[in-house]
Write a protein that holds these residues in place. Structure first.
Motif, PDB file in Angstrom:
ATOM      1  N   ARG A   1     -13.533  -3.895  -9.738  1.00 35.77           N
ATOM      2  CA  ARG A   1     -12.229  -4.494  -9.481  1.00 35.77           C
ATOM      3  C   ARG A   1     -12.199  -5.059  -8.071  1.00 35.77           C
ATOM      4  O   ARG A   1     -12.846  -4.553  -7.165  1.00 35.77           O
ATOM      5  CB  ARG A   1     -11.118  -3.449  -9.635  1.00 35.77           C
ATOM      6  N   SER A   2     -11.413  -6.106  -7.917  1.00 41.43           N
ATOM      7  CA  SER A   2     -11.312  -6.737  -6.603  1.00 41.43           C
ATOM      8  C   SER A   2     -10.816  -5.722  -5.575  1.00 41.43           C
ATOM      9  O   SER A   2      -9.924  -4.906  -5.846  1.00 41.43           O
ATOM     10  CB  SER A   2     -10.357  -7.928  -6.672  1.00 41.43           C
ATOM     11  N   LEU A   3     -11.385  -5.785  -4.374  1.00 41.29           N
ATOM     12  CA  LEU A   3     -10.921  -4.939  -3.279  1.00 41.29           C
ATOM     13  C   LEU A   3      -9.638  -5.455  -2.651  1.00 41.29           C
ATOM     14  O   LEU A   3      -9.020  -4.764  -1.851  1.00 41.29           O
ATOM     15  CB  LEU A   3     -12.015  -4.818  -2.210  1.00 41.29           C
ATOM     16  N   HIS A   4      -9.244  -6.677  -3.035  1.00 42.11           N
ATOM     17  CA  HIS A   4      -7.999  -7.254  -2.513  1.00 42.11           C
ATOM     18  C   HIS A   4      -6.806  -6.440  -3.023  1.00 42.11           C
ATOM     19  O   HIS A   4      -6.560  -6.349  -4.216  1.00 42.11           O
ATOM     20  CB  HIS A   4      -7.873  -8.704  -2.976  1.00 42.11           C
ATOM     21  N   GLY A   5      -6.097  -5.789  -2.137  1.00 43.64           N
ATOM     22  CA  GLY A   5      -4.939  -4.994  -2.517  1.00 43.64           C
ATOM     23  C   GLY A   5      -5.265  -3.606  -3.030  1.00 43.64           C
ATOM     24  O   GLY A   5      -4.353  -2.844  -3.376  1.00 43.64           O
ATOM     25  N   ALA A   6      -6.556  -3.259  -3.115  1.00 44.98           N
ATOM     26  CA  ALA A   6      -6.934  -1.938  -3.623  1.00 44.98           C
ATOM     27  C   ALA A   6      -6.626  -0.859  -2.571  1.00 44.98           C
ATOM     28  O   ALA A   6      -6.677  -1.105  -1.367  1.00 44.98           O
ATOM     29  CB  ALA A   6      -8.412  -1.913  -3.975  1.00 44.98           C
ATOM     30  N   VAL A   7      -6.299   0.330  -3.050  1.00 49.11           N
ATOM     31  CA  VAL A   7      -5.983   1.452  -2.164  1.00 49.11           C
ATOM     32  C   VAL A   7      -6.987   2.569  -2.413  1.00 49.11           C
ATOM     33  O   VAL A   7      -7.177   3.000  -3.557  1.00 49.11           O
ATOM     34  CB  VAL A   7      -4.547   1.965  -2.410  1.00 49.11           C
ATOM     35  N   HIS A   8      -7.626   3.032  -1.344  1.00 45.69           N
ATOM     36  CA  HIS A   8      -8.591   4.137  -1.443  1.00 45.69           C
ATOM     37  C   HIS A   8      -8.315   5.132  -0.323  1.00 45.69           C
ATOM     38  O   HIS A   8      -7.794   4.770   0.737  1.00 45.69           O
ATOM     39  CB  HIS A   8     -10.032   3.626  -1.307  1.00 45.69           C
ATOM     40  N   PRO A   9      -8.679   6.386  -0.507  1.00 50.84           N
ATOM     41  CA  PRO A   9      -8.563   7.365   0.582  1.00 50.84           C
ATOM     42  C   PRO A   9      -9.404   6.915   1.775  1.00 50.84           C
ATOM     43  O   PRO A   9     -10.406   6.212   1.614  1.00 50.84           O
ATOM     44  CB  PRO A   9      -9.120   8.649  -0.047  1.00 50.84           C
ATOM     45  N   PRO A  10      -9.022   7.333   2.989  1.00 54.78           N
ATOM     46  CA  PRO A  10      -9.728   6.880   4.198  1.00 54.78           C
ATOM     47  C   PRO A  10     -11.239   7.080   4.154  1.00 54.78           C
ATOM     48  O   PRO A  10     -11.995   6.183   4.541  1.00 54.78           O
ATOM     49  CB  PRO A  10      -9.080   7.707   5.316  1.00 54.78           C
ATOM     50  N   GLN A  11     -11.694   8.246   3.683  1.00 54.14           N
ATOM     51  CA  GLN A  11     -13.136   8.479   3.648  1.00 54.14           C
ATOM     52  C   GLN A  11     -13.828   7.517   2.691  1.00 54.14           C
ATOM     53  O   GLN A  11     -14.908   6.990   2.990  1.00 54.14           O
ATOM     54  CB  GLN A  11     -13.415   9.924   3.236  1.00 54.14           C
ATOM     55  N   GLU A  12     -13.200   7.274   1.529  1.00 57.47           N
ATOM     56  CA  GLU A  12     -13.764   6.332   0.580  1.00 57.47           C
ATOM     57  C   GLU A  12     -13.745   4.916   1.144  1.00 57.47           C
ATOM     58  O   GLU A  12     -14.690   4.149   0.937  1.00 57.47           O
ATOM     59  CB  GLU A  12     -12.987   6.390  -0.736  1.00 57.47           C
ATOM     60  N   GLN A  13     -12.695   4.565   1.873  1.00 57.01           N
ATOM     61  CA  GLN A  13     -12.631   3.248   2.521  1.00 57.01           C
ATOM     62  C   GLN A  13     -13.807   3.051   3.463  1.00 57.01           C
ATOM     63  O   GLN A  13     -14.445   1.993   3.459  1.00 57.01           O
ATOM     64  CB  GLN A  13     -11.324   3.113   3.309  1.00 57.01           C
ATOM     65  N   ARG A  14     -14.083   4.050   4.264  1.00 55.04           N
ATOM     66  CA  ARG A  14     -15.188   3.913   5.221  1.00 55.04           C
ATOM     67  C   ARG A  14     -16.516   3.738   4.488  1.00 55.04           C
ATOM     68  O   ARG A  14     -17.375   2.957   4.920  1.00 55.04           O
ATOM     69  CB  ARG A  14     -15.226   5.131   6.150  1.00 55.04           C
ATOM     70  N   ARG A  15     -16.678   4.455   3.391  1.00 49.84           N
ATOM     71  CA  ARG A  15     -17.918   4.315   2.622  1.00 49.84           C
ATOM     72  C   ARG A  15     -18.030   2.910   2.033  1.00 49.84           C
ATOM     73  O   ARG A  15     -19.108   2.307   2.044  1.00 49.84           O
ATOM     74  CB  ARG A  15     -17.967   5.359   1.505  1.00 49.84           C
TER      75      ARG A  15
END
Length: 461
Positions: free
Chosen positions: A271-285
């Motif tokens: 899925r597009s990362l545009h507008g996607a929400v992830h936990p901070p640790q997952e975001q960094r990964r």
């Protein structure tokens, strides 16, 4: 003149009893009994009209009750598609395929001498063996076609066979079912075979023309028509050149037509990362992986010696268009950055994506794969070109910037930092004027305003 025989084909009705499930839409099919025509083949509940006094809706309601025991309100009958059919024996008929989504009762075999089985099947995974005529009607329905021709030849089997698929969709008078124009459909089907379902997945921006295409025998592709010859040449050049070096992280080119400015490419997941929400640790990964992908792009072909200058030719036009949306002092700041560009050292050039931002990146959580799409702005340039639009995604999050740099494998050089600042200022003004004038894309306007505010506050994108 010799007058041909007038047509006296029978009319029949076919019930598309449809229910939507978590796995997708399903339709009810019955299996022909051993002692009747098309024995042991799956088919939609169907039947002939009882003479000129009966209309197609009344006939469908009657046949549905007789064959399945289900009661349908005539007001719940919807037109799906119409098929002009000719059997292998030469007999022709016109079939009205009608959709019903609301009914009373539970479907069951009511005529065991005609039907010996009944079940629900996913519309995208129809059973075999199946009557070719019925399969043609369902394929036309899935493709959103209002009308189709299915003329079989002598010797063709009654059962559907992919190699003897006689279905021809009749184009609508206007855009229908979200499908492209006939020339683009023909181009795509020459490349991958018959397409039974088109979904318009264009971005909500002027000139975006992209469709997801489902093949009759499975398989998913994307069909894209470019806005200009330049965009077409860039994307095709990248897909044929450096993109294959990215492996599974990018789609593959299946076919290209320069006259239509069209391409067919393989589908990628996620899925597009545009507008996607992830936990901070997952975001960094994820951002670490974005840095790795950027490095793979820039290493996909040998670097070339430094050449050229920063793109300043359209600055005045872009400032004129953006001026009403700039904050006090923005124009002076942009002009100062442009003047600074003349004294910067040239950077070596590498393959660049050109529009490397979250909306062109897709993340598949199941397979842990990051994909990149949309290469129409690809060209050789300084590597930092690909961080201009991505920088907005790490704004206010130094941890995300650090994750990108860790994935990239090295920090920016001082010269790259200077280039990135100038390129970000120029891109911000370009985006503001584009979004504000005739395109109605206020997201671009706000992104440009954020970028300028960040540059003026910190001196860095």
């Amino acid at each position: 003149m010799i007058r041909a025989q007038r047509h006296t084909e029978p009319l029949d009705v076919h019930l598309i009893l449809r229910k939507d499930t978590r796995d997708g839409p399903e339709v009810l099919l019955s299996r022909r009994a051993s002692a009747v025509y098309a024995a042991q083949l799956w088919h939609l509940p169907s039947g002939h009209l009882d003479g000129p006094a009966e209309d197609v809706v009344t006939a469908l309601v009657r046949e549905t009750l007789e064959e399945t025991g289900v009661l349908v309100d005539p007001a719940d009958v919807r037109a799906a598609t119409t098929v002009h059919h000719r059997s292998p024996g030469g007999g022709a008929r016109v079939g009205f395929f009608l959709e019903v989504r609301r009914w009373h009762g539970t479907p069951r075999v009511m005529e065991p001498d005609v039907c010996d089985g009944m079940d629900w099947f996913r519309l995208g995974a129809l059973p075999e063996p199946m009557v070719a005529y019925c399969r043609a009607g369902l394929d036309a329905y899935r493709a959103g076609a209002r009308m189709a021709v299915h003329f079989q030849e002598p010797g063709d089997p009654i059962a559907y066979t992919p190699d003897l698929d006689r279905l021809r969709l009749v184009p609508d008078t206007g855009p229908g079912g979200g499908s492209p124009e006939a020339t683009v459909r023909d181009f795509a089907e020459r490349a991958v075979g018959r397409i039974i379902d088109w979904t318009d997945v264009s971005w909500a921006r002027e000139g975006s023309r992209v469709w997801r295409a489902h093949g009759a025998e499975g398989g998913i592709w994307f069909v894209k028509v470019h806005q200009s010859d330049r965009f077409h040449q860039r994307e095709v050049g990248a897909l044929r050149g450096w993109v294959p070096h990215l492996g599974a992280a990018a789609p593959r080119l299946v076919a290209a037509d320069p006259a239509l400015r069209a391409v067919v490419i393989t589908a990628v997941g996620g899925r597009s990362l545009h507008g996607a929400v992830h936990p901070p640790q997952e975001q960094r990964r994820i951002f670490y992986r974005i840095g790795q992908l950027a490095a793979a792009i820039h290493r996909s072909a040998p670097a070339r010696p430094a050449t050229g200058t920063l793109p300043l030719g359209k600055l005045e036009r872009h400032l004129a268009g953006a001026r009403a949306h700039l904050a006090p002092g923005d124009e002076e700041f942009v002009r100062a950055m442009a003047a600074k560009a003349a004294g910067l050292p040239a950077l070596e050039t590498v393959p660049t994506h050109g529009d490397f931002q979250l909306r062109n990146l897709r993340w598949d959580e199941v397979t842990d794969t990051l994909y990149v799409i949309d290469f129409e702005r690809s060209e050789e340039g300084p590597a930092v070109r690909d961080f201009v639009r991505l920088a907005d995604a790490w704004g206010g999050r130094p941890d995300l910037f650090e994750a990108v740099m860790d994935g990239y494998g090295r920090p920016f050089t001082p010269a790259e930092e200077e280039h990135l600042g100038v390129l970000a200022a120029l891109d911000a003004v370009s985006g503001i004027q584009y979004g504000a004038h005739g395109h109605g894309d206020m997201e671009l306007v706000e992104r440009g305003r954020r970028t300028l505010a960040r540059l003026r506050a910190t001196g860095r994108p």
